[in-house]
Motif scaffolding. Structure first.
Motif, PDB file in Angstrom:
ATOM      1  N   ALA A 225       0.830  -1.206   0.000  1.00 55.04           N
ATOM      2  CA  ALA A 225       0.000   0.000   0.000  1.00 55.04           C
ATOM      3  C   ALA A 225       0.863   1.253   0.000  1.00 55.04           C
ATOM      4  N   MET A 226       1.933   1.249   0.789  1.00 56.74           N
ATOM      5  CA  MET A 226       2.830   2.420   0.819  1.00 56.74           C
ATOM      6  C   MET A 226       3.506   2.622  -0.529  1.00 56.74           C
ATOM      7  N   LEU A 227       3.905   1.521  -1.179  1.00 58.63           N
ATOM      8  CA  LEU A 227       4.526   1.626  -2.494  1.00 58.63           C
ATOM      9  C   LEU A 227       3.568   2.241  -3.498  1.00 58.63           C
ATOM     10  N   GLU A 228       2.308   1.815  -3.477  1.00 61.87           N
ATOM     11  CA  GLU A 228       1.318   2.376  -4.398  1.00 61.87           C
ATOM     12  C   GLU A 228       1.113   3.864  -4.140  1.00 61.87           C
ATOM     13  N   ALA A 229       1.108   4.250  -2.867  1.00 59.67           N
ATOM     14  CA  ALA A 229       0.929   5.670  -2.537  1.00 59.67           C
ATOM     15  C   ALA A 229       2.109   6.500  -3.011  1.00 59.67           C
ATOM     16  N   TYR A 230       3.342   6.016  -2.769  1.00 60.24           N
ATOM     17  CA  TYR A 230       4.528   6.748  -3.220  1.00 60.24           C
ATOM     18  C   TYR A 230       4.535   6.919  -4.738  1.00 60.24           C
ATOM     19  N   LEU A 231       4.253   5.817  -5.445  1.00 63.22           N
ATOM     20  CA  LEU A 231       4.260   5.894  -6.907  1.00 63.22           C
ATOM     21  C   LEU A 231       3.157   6.797  -7.431  1.00 63.22           C
ATOM     22  N   ALA A 232       1.987   6.761  -6.786  1.00 63.51           N
ATOM     23  CA  ALA A 232       0.899   7.640  -7.220  1.00 63.51           C
ATOM     24  C   ALA A 232       1.261   9.099  -7.017  1.00 63.51           C
ATOM     25  N   PHE A 233       1.935   9.415  -5.905  1.00 63.51           N
ATOM     26  CA  PHE A 233       2.345  10.799  -5.669  1.00 63.51           C
ATOM     27  C   PHE A 233       3.386  11.250  -6.682  1.00 63.51           C
ATOM     28  N   ALA A 234       4.367  10.392  -6.970  1.00 64.71           N
ATOM     29  CA  ALA A 234       5.420  10.760  -7.917  1.00 64.71           C
ATOM     30  C   ALA A 234       4.900  10.825  -9.341  1.00 64.71           C
ATOM     31  N   ARG A 235       3.949   9.916  -9.656  1.00 64.09           N
ATOM     32  CA  ARG A 235       3.427   9.878 -11.016  1.00 64.09           C
ATOM     33  C   ARG A 235       2.460  11.028 -11.283  1.00 64.09           C
ATOM     34  N   GLY A 236       1.717  11.465 -10.273  1.00 59.96           N
ATOM     35  CA  GLY A 236       0.738  12.529 -10.444  1.00 59.96           C
ATOM     36  C   GLY A 236      -0.374  12.086 -11.370  1.00 59.96           C
ATOM     37  N   ASP A 237      -0.755  12.989 -12.326  1.00 60.44           N
ATOM     38  CA  ASP A 237      -1.826  12.662 -13.285  1.00 60.44           C
ATOM     39  C   ASP A 237      -1.282  12.580 -14.700  1.00 60.44           C
ATOM     40  N   SER A 238       0.007  12.229 -14.821  1.00 61.15           N
ATOM     41  CA  SER A 238       0.628  12.188 -16.143  1.00 61.15           C
ATOM     42  C   SER A 238       0.001  11.101 -17.000  1.00 61.15           C
ATOM     43  N   GLY A 239      -0.105  11.396 -18.265  1.00 62.12           N
ATOM     44  CA  GLY A 239      -0.622  10.425 -19.222  1.00 62.12           C
ATOM     45  C   GLY A 239      -2.101  10.521 -19.467  1.00 62.12           C
ATOM     46  N   GLU A 240      -2.848  11.151 -18.582  1.00 62.99           N
ATOM     47  CA  GLU A 240      -4.300  11.249 -18.761  1.00 62.99           C
ATOM     48  C   GLU A 240      -4.642  12.548 -19.490  1.00 62.99           C
ATOM     49  N   GLN A 241      -5.572  12.478 -20.423  1.00 63.00           N
ATOM     50  CA  GLN A 241      -5.994  13.621 -21.204  1.00 63.00           C
ATOM     51  C   GLN A 241      -7.254  14.227 -20.603  1.00 63.00           C
ATOM     52  N   ALA A 242      -7.319  15.563 -20.630  1.00 68.36           N
ATOM     53  CA  ALA A 242      -8.508  16.242 -20.123  1.00 68.36           C
ATOM     54  C   ALA A 242      -9.669  16.035 -21.087  1.00 68.36           C
ATOM     55  N   GLN A 243     -10.856  15.882 -20.543  1.00 66.52           N
ATOM     56  CA  GLN A 243     -12.053  15.689 -21.345  1.00 66.52           C
ATOM     57  C   GLN A 243     -13.266  16.165 -20.557  1.00 66.52           C
ATOM     58  N   PRO A 244     -14.356  16.495 -21.259  1.00 67.50           N
ATOM     59  CA  PRO A 244     -15.567  16.956 -20.556  1.00 67.50           C
ATOM     60  C   PRO A 244     -16.074  15.898 -19.580  1.00 67.50           C
ATOM     61  N   THR A 245     -16.352  16.318 -18.363  1.00 65.06           N
ATOM     62  CA  THR A 245     -16.760  15.407 -17.290  1.00 65.06           C
ATOM     63  C   THR A 245     -17.962  15.988 -16.568  1.00 65.06           C
TER      64      THR A 245
END
Length: 462
Positions: A303-323
């Motif tokens: 769980a800690m590894l997933e949290a660290y990677l999520a923080f470092a990765r941020g929201d990279s790779g995802e494209q903005a779209q109407p929501t």
């Protein structure tokens, strides 16, 4: 204190007053001036043009037009004076037929004689009439007899009556003979050419400003995490240079994000492989009191590894779209209620907003889960106007002291009294939420909630 010291003190005091007045006037002038580049550029063109045309018009009206009118009026009055001399010198001309013929054919004047005393009462003078003033001045100087003039009654004629010894001489003269009537043409050409030049300047400036606006829009979109695929450098050399610099900067940032993502993917793969081996070895060992604690440690590490990677990765790779933000907030309410909490949601305004849906939902989910760990009731309020999307998450928990509300956003910060601990205990929940909000061009602020606990406000531009 000497006289010199007193004088210096007075000078310093006056200088401070002048400086304060200058600063105040400068501030007022800046407040009055437009803020946009397009409007300021138009003022740079329009103001000198208006000043130049005003000076030219004043010089023309005051010098040329006035001088020409005075000379024409003097010539007409001089002709009338000559006719008066002829009338006095040749009394044998009965009914003044020859004089009227000479006046009409040679001088362009219509002359007749009225009985003595037939001078009308003085009429109202026009508010501004250069012709009236000029003719009156010339008659007083050249003829020096009682007179009456009418420059208003007939549009194209000027009527002049002069008191003679035995009669009243009435003269009709063309207005154009005594008045410089080409001023309207001058004003028409001046205003017409200025208008044409102004239209050309406006069109030219629009074409020059448009590339700057496109560059600003592209930079704003990139700051909000959105792509600008159709952006190309255009316009003047300096604008193109700025556009190329922006494209180069954007490419460097994207390459850096791609390299970081690739590195994190490799680290994630390697560490997850080791954790998977630990789990397999624990399964082979079987159930034992010692292995139970080891399994918990392995799950916590994952769980800690997933949290660290999520923080470092941020929201990279995802494209903005109407929501649909109203539907997203409703999902957050359902999740909170499934975990045994009382939650309400409301939304006002247009619900469709262009964001990175998964990342933004995670941002809000971190805030809601943070509120759920410390409170029983949660209220989620969304509002969208023409500029911003605002989401407020209120709870009835113990809250966070005002002095700590910025500290809790620091990564890996764990305080016993601060609500900055996600489920894995890494202290990254609020840090990840603020990082996602800022990647959308917005921010998260903390404050007091009307429910008695904490209010987390997410505000991003739309």
């Amino acid at each position: 204190m000497s006289t010199l010291d007193t004088g210096l003190t007075l000078i310093r005091s006056a200088s401070r007053r002048v400086s304060a007045a200058n600063g105040y006037l400068g501030q007022r002038f800046n407040d009055f001036m437009p803020k946009g580049l397009y409007a300021r550029a138009l003022l740079i063109i329009i103001v000198p043009m208006v000043l130049l045309q005003s000076v030219i018009a004043f010089v023309f009206m005051e010098r040329h037009w006035n001088t020409v009118t005075q000379r024409l009026s003097a010539a007409v009055v001089q002709d009338i004076a000559a006719l008066i001399d002829v009338y006095k010198s040749f009394p044998q001309d009965k009914d003044s037929a020859a004089l009227r013929r000479i006046a009409q054919t040679r001088l362009g004047l219509v002359v007749d004689f009225l009985g003595p005393g037939e001078m009308p009462p003085p009429g109202p003078k026009p508010f501004f009439s250069l012709l009236d003033q000029s003719i009156s001045k010339q008659i007083s100087r050249q003829i020096a007899r009682p007179f009456w003039i009418d420059t208003v009654g007939r549009s194209n004629l000027v009527e002049i009556r002069i008191q003679l010894d035995d009669a009243v001489m009435r003269v009709f003269a063309l207005r154009s003979a005594a008045y410089a009537s080409n001023s309207e043409i001058f004003l028409f050409w001046m205003v017409g050419t200025s208008t044409v030049l102004l239209i050309v300047a406006v069109l030219f400036l629009r074409n020059q400003i448009r590339p700057i606006l496109r560059l600003a829009d592209a930079a704003e979109s990139f700051g909000k995490g959105r792509d600008a695929p159709n952006f190309k450098p255009r316009g003047a050399r300096e604008v193109r240079r700025a556009a190329y610099a922006f494209i180069e900067m954007k490419s460097r940032v994207e390459r850096s994000i791609e390299q970081r993502t690739a590195m994190l993917a490799g680290v994630s793969h390697d560490l997850r492989t080791i954790l998977t081996r630990f789990k397999l070895e624990l399964e082979l060992i079987g159930d034992a009191p010692e292995t139970e604690g080891m399994r918990k440690d392995v799950d916590e590490m994952a769980a800690m590894l997933e949290a660290y990677l999520a923080f470092a990765r941020g929201d990279s790779g995802e494209q903005a779209q109407p929501t649909d933000m109203a539907a997203a907030l409703e999902e957050l309410r359902s999740d909170a209620e499934r975990h045994g909490h009382t939650a309400t949601v409301s939304f006002s305004g247009q619900p469709v907003v262009t964001v990175k849906p998964a990342a933004f939902k995670r941002c809000l989910a971190n805030l809601v889960s943070n509120a759920a760990r410390h409170a029983d009731s949660i209220a989620i309020t969304g509002q969208r106007d023409h500029r911003y999307l605002t989401v407020m998450i209120d709870d009835d928990g113990p809250g966070i002291p005002a002095a700590m509300r910025e500290e809790v956003f620091k990564p890996f910060l764990r305080l016993d009294d601060a609500r900055n601990q996600d489920e894995g205990g890494t202290g990254l929940g609020l840090a990840i939420a603020r990082d996602i909000a800022r990647s959308h061009g917005g921010d998260i602020t903390l404050g007091d909630s009307p429910m008695g606990g904490l209010r987390a406000t997410v505000r991003v531009p739309v």
